[in-house]
Design an enzyme around this catalytic site. Structure first.
Site, PDB file in Angstrom:
ATOM      1  N   LEU A 130     -19.598 -26.291  -1.009  1.00  0.00           N
ATOM      2  CA  LEU A 130     -20.045 -25.242  -0.091  1.00  0.00           C
ATOM      3  C   LEU A 130     -20.042 -25.743   1.347  1.00  0.00           C
ATOM      4  O   LEU A 130     -19.921 -24.964   2.280  1.00  0.00           O
ATOM      5  CB  LEU A 130     -21.460 -24.791  -0.446  1.00  0.00           C
ATOM      6  CG  LEU A 130     -21.627 -24.148  -1.821  1.00  0.00           C
ATOM      7  CD1 LEU A 130     -23.095 -23.955  -2.147  1.00  0.00           C
ATOM      8  CD2 LEU A 130     -20.910 -22.818  -1.858  1.00  0.00           C
ATOM      9  N   GLY A 131     -20.211 -27.055   1.489  1.00  0.00           N
ATOM     10  CA  GLY A 131     -20.238 -27.598   2.845  1.00  0.00           C
ATOM     11  C   GLY A 131     -20.484 -29.076   2.767  1.00  0.00           C
ATOM     12  O   GLY A 131     -20.743 -29.616   1.703  1.00  0.00           O
TER      13      GLY A 131
ATOM     14  N   GLY B 254     -21.855 -32.685   5.242  1.00  0.00           N
ATOM     15  CA  GLY B 254     -22.315 -33.293   6.483  1.00  0.00           C
ATOM     16  C   GLY B 254     -21.961 -34.757   6.432  1.00  0.00           C
ATOM     17  O   GLY B 254     -21.210 -35.194   5.558  1.00  0.00           O
ATOM     18  N   ALA B 255     -22.497 -35.511   7.376  1.00  0.00           N
ATOM     19  CA  ALA B 255     -22.136 -36.915   7.449  1.00  0.00           C
ATOM     20  C   ALA B 255     -22.608 -37.678   6.217  1.00  0.00           C
ATOM     21  O   ALA B 255     -21.971 -38.614   5.778  1.00  0.00           O
ATOM     22  CB  ALA B 255     -22.742 -37.522   8.699  1.00  0.00           C
TER      23      ALA B 255
ATOM     24  N   VAL C 224     -22.568 -30.439  -0.245  1.00  0.00           N
ATOM     25  CA  VAL C 224     -23.329 -29.430  -0.956  1.00  0.00           C
ATOM     26  C   VAL C 224     -22.390 -28.667  -1.875  1.00  0.00           C
ATOM     27  O   VAL C 224     -21.307 -28.249  -1.457  1.00  0.00           O
ATOM     28  CB  VAL C 224     -24.005 -28.460   0.031  1.00  0.00           C
ATOM     29  CG1 VAL C 224     -24.852 -27.453  -0.719  1.00  0.00           C
ATOM     30  CG2 VAL C 224     -24.855 -29.223   1.017  1.00  0.00           C
TER      31      VAL C 224
ATOM     32  N   LYS D  72     -27.288 -30.432  -3.303  1.00  0.00           N
ATOM     33  CA  LYS D  72     -26.924 -31.310  -2.198  1.00  0.00           C
ATOM     34  C   LYS D  72     -26.856 -32.730  -2.730  1.00  0.00           C
ATOM     35  O   LYS D  72     -27.830 -33.251  -3.252  1.00  0.00           O
ATOM     36  CB  LYS D  72     -27.981 -31.196  -1.112  1.00  0.00           C
ATOM     37  CG  LYS D  72     -27.678 -32.003   0.105  1.00  0.00           C
ATOM     38  CD  LYS D  72     -28.578 -31.569   1.227  1.00  0.00           C
ATOM     39  CE  LYS D  72     -28.181 -32.225   2.524  1.00  0.00           C
ATOM     40  NZ  LYS D  72     -28.906 -31.669   3.651  1.00  0.00           N
TER      41      LYS D  72
ATOM     42  N   ASP E 184     -33.819 -29.987  13.905  1.00  0.00           N
ATOM     43  CA  ASP E 184     -32.383 -29.701  13.948  1.00  0.00           C
ATOM     44  C   ASP E 184     -32.125 -28.212  13.743  1.00  0.00           C
ATOM     45  O   ASP E 184     -31.326 -27.817  12.910  1.00  0.00           O
ATOM     46  CB  ASP E 184     -31.654 -30.543  12.892  1.00  0.00           C
ATOM     47  CG  ASP E 184     -30.168 -30.698  13.210  1.00  0.00           C
ATOM     48  OD1 ASP E 184     -29.768 -30.375  14.348  1.00  0.00           O
ATOM     49  OD2 ASP E 184     -29.411 -31.123  12.323  1.00  0.00           O
TER      50      ASP E 184
END
Ligand SMILES: *[C@@H]1O[C@H](CO)[C@@H](O)[C@H](O)[C@H]1NC(C)=O
Ligand SMILES: *[C@@H]1O[C@H](CO)[C@@H](O)[C@H](O)[C@H]1NC(C)=O
Ligand SMILES: *[C@@H]1O[C@H](CO)[C@@H](O)[C@H](O)[C@H]1NC(C)=O
Ligand SMILES: *[C@@H]1O[C@H](CO)[C@@H](O)[C@H](O)[C@H]1NC(C)=O
Ligand SMILES: *[C@@H]1O[C@H](CO)[C@@H](O)[C@H](O)[C@H]1NC(C)=O
Ligand SMILES: *[C@@H]1O[C@H](CO)[C@@H](O)[C@H](O)[C@H]1NC(C)=O
Length: 812
Positions: free
Chosen positions: A515-516, A518-519, A523, A539, A647
């Site tokens: 789904l996505g 990050g660093a 996910v 995640k 954030d």
């Protein structure tokens, strides 16, 4: 009794089907004048038995796809689409016109797609239960059918005629044409081919049926087999031979974006309700896609990468040591060096700055520029490559040394290469190959970019300030590292479920649908079987990252001070149960595996909603603003522990299926003990949304979130990003500055140009702009609390005239 049970069952079934059929117009034929409009959960035309639907599907990054999909399964799998290259904005319309043409037009009437019937006109359109959408003339003849214009999918009863082809999508969720095609060529050959993306010029055949002059039709028999026939109908070659009963299975054959042709089946009803149905692979072709080799082109994966065949027969594109993906969202774009390659300008003096990293069982067979045989030694091969600025890597084996040049192509892992050693040239100063360092560097780069652009547009005095801030920032990043974390993470007293790694592997179908990312984490979508197939977002922290991931650290912070306070604190995130916060459902902490399970948000992030193709409605944007404010208010003031999110940005606001906004990603969150209202800590957050006090060495408070919210609010009002390097006008580059200028000059209309709803609601635009300006005051003490923000937005508190956001400068 039995009657009752079957009655209950049918009710259950009805309830299951209901969400899919509420808006269906269940009349099979659509006559001239019928139309559908592109909108969320919009109407569609269902086939007579409801197996398929024709209508609009909202695609993640904005825009609508006119498509046909399986309508009785939760996946709503798309089998055909009209406008993958050119998504339609909300409000677009597809219509069977009075003239009998099927036309897709955007809200301003510009044509996006048409069925092109020439001079003929259709009397009616119908979606058949085979999934074929047909346009029929008055005399009953078929003028057009989707089966004759396939995209990447074939369905049972569909045939491919000479010259027809399936074209792969660009990526899993990008429906425009991609890099592969499956064609029944006019010479009777059935072939899989790579294309010279972005045009459909053929590079290489990587599979061929060998039936030159004899193949005539590719048939997908309704009972399962897929075969090639001759002109007189006899079977020439069978691709997929298994049979499946039509009553019990859905089927489709797809040329996937990664170049494999897959025959999928889906049990219509599973015998055990706990065992969910999914698409499973019945047949896959070619047997090893990684073995594509071509003189021109990169092979199965992009340049500088190599292909590893997955257990499911699909390719995994990977980067060699010292290289990373150019675009993690588009793995087939290839890899780039993490370091500055060797220069031929001063080759000899640079030689000692490079080293060779070893790999096994991988080769890039089409990239040789030098071959040294006759019993050379490994040592010779190493020196030769290091001393040659053209050498990207060398392969050594059996007294032979092959030198390879950039870009590396056709790379793949194969056991047949086991006897050779790959020596990859990397720069010795390889600090960038450490992921956390790489990330910090990247942050520094983007900071530098931001600073440069600000420098270009502001006064001398500001310049000096920014340079100072930049210096401090760089300094802090360099010396700030998260502490190693406690590997034994327990969650006492939390209302969370503990999962095994195996459970989550199963729930995500082997971490299939990303789904996505990050660093530090990716996910994935999953479903919890025992919870009635509840969709979840899992995640998964990168296993490789030795340093603690921030989010786990936040959780861990909770756990480490595991004394009395902990239970109260843990419940802060663990059982936050506010409708505007994404709910954490469970976790897994097993060996090196660390995963968090969140509720699934079907409408993605606010970022894609806001900056995607079509501008979301004003009132929906207002709703999102209010909901985000309420979520933050809850974090700040209504939890037993104050939580600073740190954030807040559109990427971290997610939307559920009714577009309710929920704050997510507590990865950087900082918890304040009840009696503590300020904290000092390394810089957290994302450039553009970060409050100025992060750059000064002063304690941060919940007001940093108020600042980020202010920026987010401006983005929601104006429907644009807080920073736009390509803005028409230099004054508009930084949203906050531009908004304040417009506010001061009483020209707020400029902000919502072309937005009719907002223009008719200027009072609110002005009020929200004023609230946002209050939120982004440089002096944290001038910023309102989130409670006050909610009250002002709801209208229960007055909004006074805000000072200029950077008034602190004059007081310094
Ligand atoms: C349409 O009607 C048929 C019979 O009239 C029914 O079996 C089918 O379930 C309906 N489809 C939908 C989507 O409501
Ligand atoms: C699909 O990918 C192509 C190539 O990268 C890109 O130009 C296009 O905008 C993408 N479409 C969507 C809807 O993201
Ligand atoms: C295919 O066509 C060739 C002529 O082009 C013919 O000689 C051959 O027998 C055919 N093969 C089959 C299996 O029909
Ligand atoms: C599908 O296969 C069956 C036998 O398995 C055959 O009788 C039928 O004609 C085939 N259908 C088509 C459309 O070829
Ligand atoms: C036509 O079909 C028959 C079998 O039904 C086969 O023997 C013959 O070779 C076929 N003819 C051609 C030209 O393929
Ligand atoms: C740099 O790379 C070399 C060779 O791969 C390795 O031995 C060394 O540990 C690396 N250094 C750092 C700091 O990562």
């Amino acid at each position: 009794m039995a009657l009752q049970i079957s009655y209950l069952l049918s009710l259950l079934l009805l309830a299951l089907l209901l969400p899919y059929s509420t808006t269906a117009q269940n009349s099979s034929n659509q006559y001239q004048g019928s139309s559908l409009t592109a909108q969320e959960k919009g109407p569609y035309w269902a086939s007579p038995l409801g197996h398929f639907a024709f209508g609009f599907q909202h695609i993640e990054n904005g825009g609508f796809l006119l498509a046909i999909w399986f309508n009785k399964i939760p996946e709503n799998t798309i089998v055909w689409s009209a406008n993958g290259d050119n998504l339609a904005p909300a409000g677009s319309k597809v219509e069977l016109t009075k003239g009998g043409q099927l036309e897709l037009k955007d809200p301003t009437g510009i044509e996006i797609w048409t069925s092109e019937l020439g001079g003929l006109g259709a009397d009616y359109a119908a979606l058949l239960d085979t999934g074929n959408f047909v346009l029929v003339s008055q005399d009953g003849s078929l003028l057009w059918q989707s089966f004759n214009h396939p995209t990447n999918t074939m369905l049972p009863t569909q045939t491919l005629r000479l010259g027809s082809k399936l074209v792969a999508h660009y990526s899993e969720r990008n429906y425009s044409n991609g890099r592969f095609q499956f064609q029944l060529a006019t010479n009777g050959l059935l072939v899989l081919q790579t294309l010279a993306y972005p045009i459909d010029w053929v590079n290489t055949d990587y599979w061929s049926s060998g039936t030159i002059n004899n193949g005539s039709q590719l048939v997908f028999n309704e009972s399962g087999p897929i075969y090639l026939t001759t002109t007189n109908g006899s079977i020439l070659m069978t691709l997929s031979s298994k049979s499946f009963s039509k009553q019990d299975y859905y089927q489709r054959a797809v040329l996937e974006y990664d170049g494999v042709l897959i025959h999928y089946v889906y049990p219509k009803s599973s015998t055990n309700r706990l065992m969910a149905s999914t698409w499973s692979i019945s047949f896959i072709m070619p047997p090893n896609i990684c073995k594509i080799t071509e003189n021109i082109g990169s092979g199965a994966c992009g340049f500088n990468s190599y292909c590893e065949l997955g257990g499911d027969g699909r390719p995994n594109c990977k980067c060699p040591t010292g290289y990373t993906l150019i675009d993690p969202k588009d793995v087939m774009k290839g890899c780039r060096q993490d370091f500055l390659p060797q220069s031929c300008y001063e080759a000899s003096s640079e030689t000692d700055q490079f080293a060779l990293s070893e790999m096994e069982s991988v080769n890039w067979p089409f990239t040789d520029y030098g071959h040294y045989g006759g019993g050379v030694t490994e040592d010779w091969c190493r020196k030769a490559c290091l001393g040659d600025c053209f050498c990207a890597l060398a392969v050594f084996g059996g007294g032979h040394c092959w030198m390879k040049k950039f870009p590396l192509s056709n790379g793949f892992r194969d056991q047949s290469y086991a006897g050779t050693k790959v020596l990859i040239k990397i720069r010795k100063d390889n600090s960038t190959s450490n992921p956390s360092d790489a990330d910090l560097k990247k942050k520094n780069h983007s900071t530098v970019r931001l600073i440069l652009s600000v420098l270009l547009s502001s006064s001398m005095f500001l310049n000096l300030l920014f340079l100072l801030a930049a210096f401090l920032l760089a300094f802090r990043f360099k010396y700030w590292k998260p502490k190693a974390c406690n590997p034994y993470l327990v969650m006492p007293g939390m209302n969370l479920r503990s999962h095994t790694y195996e459970e989550l592997t199963e729930a995500t179908n082997g971490f299939r649908e990303e789904l996505g990312r990050g660093a530090f984490a990716k996910v994935y979508k999953g479903v919890l079987e025992y919870e009635d197939r509840k969709p979840v977002a899992v995640k998964r922290m990168n296993d490789l990252v030795k340093d603690c991931d921030m989010e786990f650290k936040a959780m861990n912070d909770l756990v480490k001070d595991c004394d009395m306070e902990f239970k109260a604190e843990a419940s802060a995130i663990g059982s936050t149960n506010h409708r505007n916060l994404v709910k954490l459902l469970g976790y897994c902490n097993e060996g090196q595996h660390r995963l968090l399970v969140y509720e699934f948000m079907s409408n993605g992030s606010l970022a894609s909603f806001l900056f995607g193709g079509s501008r979301p409605y004003w009132y929906r944007r207002i709703q999102v603003a209010l909901e985000t404010a309420r979520g933050l208010f809850y974090l700040h003031e209504e939890c037993s522990t104050q939580i600073i999110h740190c954030d807040i940005k559109p990427q971290n606001i997610l939307l559920d299926d009714s577009f309710t906004a929920k704050i997510s990603d507590f990865g950087l969150a900082k918890l304040l003990k009840v009696d503590q209202t300020r904290t000092t800590t390394g810089i957290r957050g994302t450039k553009g949304y970060v409050a100025p006090e992060w750059f000064r060495n002063v304690p941060v408070t919940i007001k940093v979130d108020v600042y980020s919210f202010g920026i987010l609010l401006l983005e929601l009002i104006c429907c644009r990003k807080s920073f736009e390097a390509e803005a028409k006008d230099e004054d508009q580059m930084i949203l906050a500055d531009w908004v304040y200028d417009c506010y001061k000059d009483r020209k707020l209309k400029l902000l919502v140009d072309n937005d009719v709803e907002a223009t008719n609601d200027m009072k609110r635009v002005e009020k929200y702009v004023m609230i946002a300006i209050w939120c982004i005051q440089e002096d944290p003490s001038l910023r309102p609390t989130m409670k006050k923000v909610v009250q002002m937005m709801e209208g229960s508190a007055e909004v006074s005239i805000p000072p200029g956001p950077s008034s602190f400068i004059s007081s310094m």
